[in-house]
Design an enzyme around this catalytic site. Structure first.
Site, PDB file in Angstrom:
ATOM      1  N   HIS A   1       3.572   3.930   6.876  1.00  0.00           N
ATOM      2  CA  HIS A   1       3.045   2.751   6.970  1.00  0.00           C
ATOM      3  C   HIS A   1       3.069   2.678   8.397  1.00  0.00           C
ATOM      4  O   HIS A   1       3.948   2.934   9.207  1.00  0.00           O
ATOM      5  CB  HIS A   1       3.761   1.629   6.070  1.00  0.00           C
ATOM      6  CG  HIS A   1       3.303   0.145   6.420  1.00  0.00           C
ATOM      7  ND1 HIS A   1       3.486  -0.628   7.551  1.00  0.00           N
ATOM      8  CD2 HIS A   1       2.573  -0.656   5.455  1.00  0.00           C
ATOM      9  CE1 HIS A   1       2.927  -1.769   7.401  1.00  0.00           C
ATOM     10  NE2 HIS A   1       2.062  -1.538   6.171  1.00  0.00           N
TER      11      HIS A   1
ATOM     12  N   ASP B   1      12.538   3.158   5.311  1.00  0.00           N
ATOM     13  CA  ASP B   1      11.950   2.143   5.102  1.00  0.00           C
ATOM     14  C   ASP B   1      11.793   1.899   3.611  1.00  0.00           C
ATOM     15  O   ASP B   1      10.972   2.530   3.035  1.00  0.00           O
ATOM     16  CB  ASP B   1      10.465   2.471   5.878  1.00  0.00           C
ATOM     17  CG  ASP B   1       9.291   1.384   5.283  1.00  0.00           C
ATOM     18  OD1 ASP B   1       9.773   0.313   4.643  1.00  0.00           O
ATOM     19  OD2 ASP B   1       8.103   1.552   5.690  1.00  0.00           O
TER      20      ASP B   1
ATOM     21  N   GLN C   1       8.823  -0.659  -0.132  1.00  0.00           N
ATOM     22  CA  GLN C   1       8.120  -0.198  -1.337  1.00  0.00           C
ATOM     23  C   GLN C   1       9.480   0.383  -2.318  1.00  0.00           C
ATOM     24  O   GLN C   1       9.129   0.837  -3.569  1.00  0.00           O
ATOM     25  CB  GLN C   1       7.010   0.585  -1.355  1.00  0.00           C
ATOM     26  CG  GLN C   1       5.937   0.182  -0.420  1.00  0.00           C
ATOM     27  CD  GLN C   1       5.106  -0.982  -1.052  1.00  0.00           C
ATOM     28  OE1 GLN C   1       5.419  -1.544  -2.315  1.00  0.00           O
ATOM     29  NE2 GLN C   1       4.514  -1.808  -0.286  1.00  0.00           N
TER      30      GLN C   1
ATOM     31  N   LYS D   1       8.004  -8.718  -1.286  1.00  0.00           N
ATOM     32  CA  LYS D   1       7.585  -7.882  -2.115  1.00  0.00           C
ATOM     33  C   LYS D   1       8.478  -7.551  -3.305  1.00  0.00           C
ATOM     34  O   LYS D   1       8.293  -6.811  -4.376  1.00  0.00           O
ATOM     35  CB  LYS D   1       7.546  -6.339  -1.383  1.00  0.00           C
ATOM     36  CG  LYS D   1       6.536  -6.259  -0.408  1.00  0.00           C
ATOM     37  CD  LYS D   1       6.227  -4.852   0.176  1.00  0.00           C
ATOM     38  CE  LYS D   1       5.577  -4.665   1.492  1.00  0.00           C
ATOM     39  NZ  LYS D   1       4.432  -5.222   1.354  1.00  0.00           N
TER      40      LYS D   1
ATOM     41  N   CYS E   1      -2.801  -0.164   5.840  1.00  0.00           N
ATOM     42  CA  CYS E   1      -1.925   0.127   6.910  1.00  0.00           C
ATOM     43  C   CYS E   1      -1.356   1.420   6.959  1.00  0.00           C
ATOM     44  O   CYS E   1      -0.047   1.647   7.533  1.00  0.00           O
ATOM     45  CB  CYS E   1      -0.755  -1.087   7.019  1.00  0.00           C
ATOM     46  SG  CYS E   1      -1.492  -2.696   6.858  1.00  0.00           S
TER      47      CYS E   1
HETATM   48  N1  C6P Z   1       2.881  -3.000   3.141  1.00  0.00           N
HETATM   49  C1  C6P Z   1       1.055  -3.224   1.568  1.00  0.00           C
HETATM   50  O1  C6P Z   1       0.034  -3.814   1.137  1.00  0.00           O
HETATM   51  P1  C6P Z   1       6.253  -6.351   6.009  1.00  0.00           P
HETATM   52  O2  C6P Z   1       4.641  -6.527   6.291  1.00  0.00           O
HETATM   53  O3  C6P Z   1       7.086  -6.400   7.176  1.00  0.00           O
HETATM   54  O4  C6P Z   1       6.691  -7.306   4.803  1.00  0.00           O
HETATM   55  O5  C6P Z   1       6.174  -4.817   5.484  1.00  0.00           O
HETATM   56  C2  C6P Z   1       5.706  -3.780   5.976  1.00  0.00           C
HETATM   57  C3  C6P Z   1       5.830  -2.425   5.483  1.00  0.00           C
HETATM   58  C4  C6P Z   1       6.446  -1.391   5.679  1.00  0.00           C
HETATM   59  N2  C6P Z   1       6.790  -0.423   5.101  1.00  0.00           N
HETATM   60  C5  C6P Z   1       5.850  -0.078   4.027  1.00  0.00           C
HETATM   61  C6  C6P Z   1       6.017   1.325   3.264  1.00  0.00           C
HETATM   62  C7  C6P Z   1       5.195  -1.042   3.383  1.00  0.00           C
HETATM   63  O6  C6P Z   1       4.223  -0.908   2.412  1.00  0.00           O
HETATM   64  C8  C6P Z   1       5.084  -2.301   4.080  1.00  0.00           C
HETATM   65  C9  C6P Z   1       3.949  -3.291   3.735  1.00  0.00           C
HETATM   66  C10 C6P Z   1       2.041  -3.785   2.412  1.00  0.00           C
HETATM   67  O7  C6P Z   1       1.127  -1.838   1.475  1.00  0.00           O
HETATM   68  C11 C6P Z   1       1.381  -4.919   3.484  1.00  0.00           C
HETATM   69  S1  C6P Z   1       0.558  -3.969   4.553  1.00  0.00           S
END
Ligand code: C6P
Length: 421
Positions: free
Chosen positions: A136, A213, A216, A239, A377
């Site tokens: 991401h 990270d 997910q 999430k 993203c």
């Molecule tokens: N992915 C998706 O629709 P935040 O925005 O800080 O809560 O998470 C960022 C982030 C970091 N790593 C991974 C693997 C992610 O999937 C995400 C967020 C969302 O896939 C929003 S772009």
């Protein structure tokens, strides 16, 4: 890419009473364009159970106060609720100590914190940071910024046609100049579950720390940071059924102790004078300013909710819905999966004929179905697979096989509207 067979992440688990679970989520009773909502955009953000919504409301209605500051009743109550949430999160990821749980805005801020504070203190010109080709943007850009600043080099582990990391290339990338490895537990664009435990052990054999990270990962399976032996684990509350604007950086105490603070301000200090400042102990050293108190308390309620359902039961249920989706959608002619990894969690990503993903998303929306379309993203993943965008359906504890059928029927409607699929 024809191969769709994928291994379950977690194997069989206790059955979840999904009908009852759905009753916990008020929004699932909503209609969209006159159709029952079919919410399949959980990887972007999950819906909130009533217990979380009510806990946040209760905080504002009866406890609202700043924390760590007042001697008055409300402040003490809010402080206790905030620190109880830290304890709940610690137990949830099996960290050894509360001070290893730092509350931040989300996974993005957690990774930025490590890039800035760990990377800033440890990277020199010519040093290397290893990430993967399935990141991401949150696990690319912070490293790019710090590498540029320090003259360090970003190295990328390639992924194969299924969307799995090429382990042999990973091993070759680890070397005497590698200062940190940063990897996703689960890819948000492909659903790949990475063999992070093995990859961490590989890096540790060369004395290299690893950030996972877990944006997910944490919502979908039991995470045990001590068993993984990761040095940092980043995740977001929203999430995993909690509020937005709050998340967690888990870090091993020794590493966090050695890092400089991320931001300066209230609560991260012990004493301040114009000559010098003495920083507060962990985790407060990294929590400058008034935090998202309601968000943290709400996240604590979300963790309790997930724990109450049983994360193993949630995982097993999601694996079943995912397996059904993989099989059902493989039967939709013209649909091609992007990413067919060996181990997959909670989502499918696909293209459908030559219809643009956004058009598909718009037609599905008319049927009440919420999916995400675009690059998710993760632009380098789209480049790797030679597609501008995909449709992504991502699952949570309340999704059902019947909803997968609604999705498949929605795709048949797309076929009727677009010739050539
Ligand atoms: N992915 C998706 O629709 P935040 O925005 O800080 O809560 O998470 C960022 C982030 C970091 N790593 C991974 C693997 C992610 O999937 C995400 C967020 C969302 O896939 C929003 S772009």
């Amino acid at each position: 890419m024809g191969q769709v067979k994928t291994e379950a992440w977690n194997g069989p688990g206790e059955a979840l009473d999904v009908a009852r679970v759905r009753e916990d989520f008020p929004i699932l009773g909503e209609s969209v364009h006159g159709k029952p909502l079919v919410y399949l955009d959980n990887a972007a953000t999950a819906q909130k159970p009533r217990s979380v919504i009510e806990r946040v409301a209760r905080y504002y209605e009866t406890e609202n106060s700043n924390i760590h500051r007042g001697v008055h009743r409300l402040s003490e109550q809010a402080t206790r609720a905030y620190e109880d949430a830290r304890g709940a999160v610690r137990r949830f990821v099996n960290a050894a100590q509360d001070r290893e749980i730092v509350f931040v805005r989300g996974a993005t801020e957690a990774i930025n914190l490590v890039a800035r504070c760990y990377g800033g203190a440890n990277l020199e010109a010519g040093d290397e940071v290893v990430i993967s080709a399935m990141e991401h943007h949150s696990n690319i850009v912070p490293w790019q910024i710090i590498c540029q600043e320090k003259g360090a080099i970003l190295r990328v582990i390639p992924i194969d046609d299924r969307g799995d990391v090429v382990m042999e290339r990973y091993h070759r990338l680890l070397g005497p100049r590698t200062r940190i490895v940063a990897l996703p537990h689960v890819s948000n664009a492909l659903g790949t579950v990475n063999p992070v435990k093995e990859m961490i052990a590989d890096a540790h054999r060369q004395g290299i720390p690893v950030l996972v990270d877990g944006a997910q990962g944490a919502p979908h399976a039991a995470v045990d940071v001590r068993d993984l032996d990761c040095d940092f684990y980043a995740f977001s509350s929203h999430k995993m059924y909690g509020p937005t604007g709050v998340g967690v950086l888990y870090g091993k105490a020794a590493l966090l102790e050695a890092m400089p603070p991320y931001q300066g301000g209230g609560d991260m200090i012990l004493t301040v004078s114009f000559e010098a400042t003495e920083y507060n102990a962990l985790p407060y050293k990294f929590e400058a300013g008034t935090p998202n108190i309601a968000g943290v308390i709400g996240m604590g309620a979300a963790v309790e909710y997930l724990t109450g359902l049983g994360i193993e039961a949630v995982s097993a249920h999601e694996d079943r819905v995912l397996a059904y989706a993989v099989e059902r959608l493989a039967g939709v002619s013209g649909l091609r999966f992007v990413g067919t990894p060996a181990r997959r969690a909670s989502l499918v990503s696909f293209v459908f004929g030559d219809v643009h993903a956004h058009d598909i998303g718009t037609i599905l929306d008319q049927e009440g179905i919420a999916v995400r379309t675009g690059h998710h993203c993760a632009m380098p993943v789209m480049d790797r697979f030679g597609v501008p965008a995909t449709v992504r359906a991502s699952f949570a504890c309340y999704n059902t096989e019947a909803e997968v059928d609604v999705l498949a029927e929605g795709l048949e409607k797309v076929r009727r509207l677009f010739d050539g699929v």
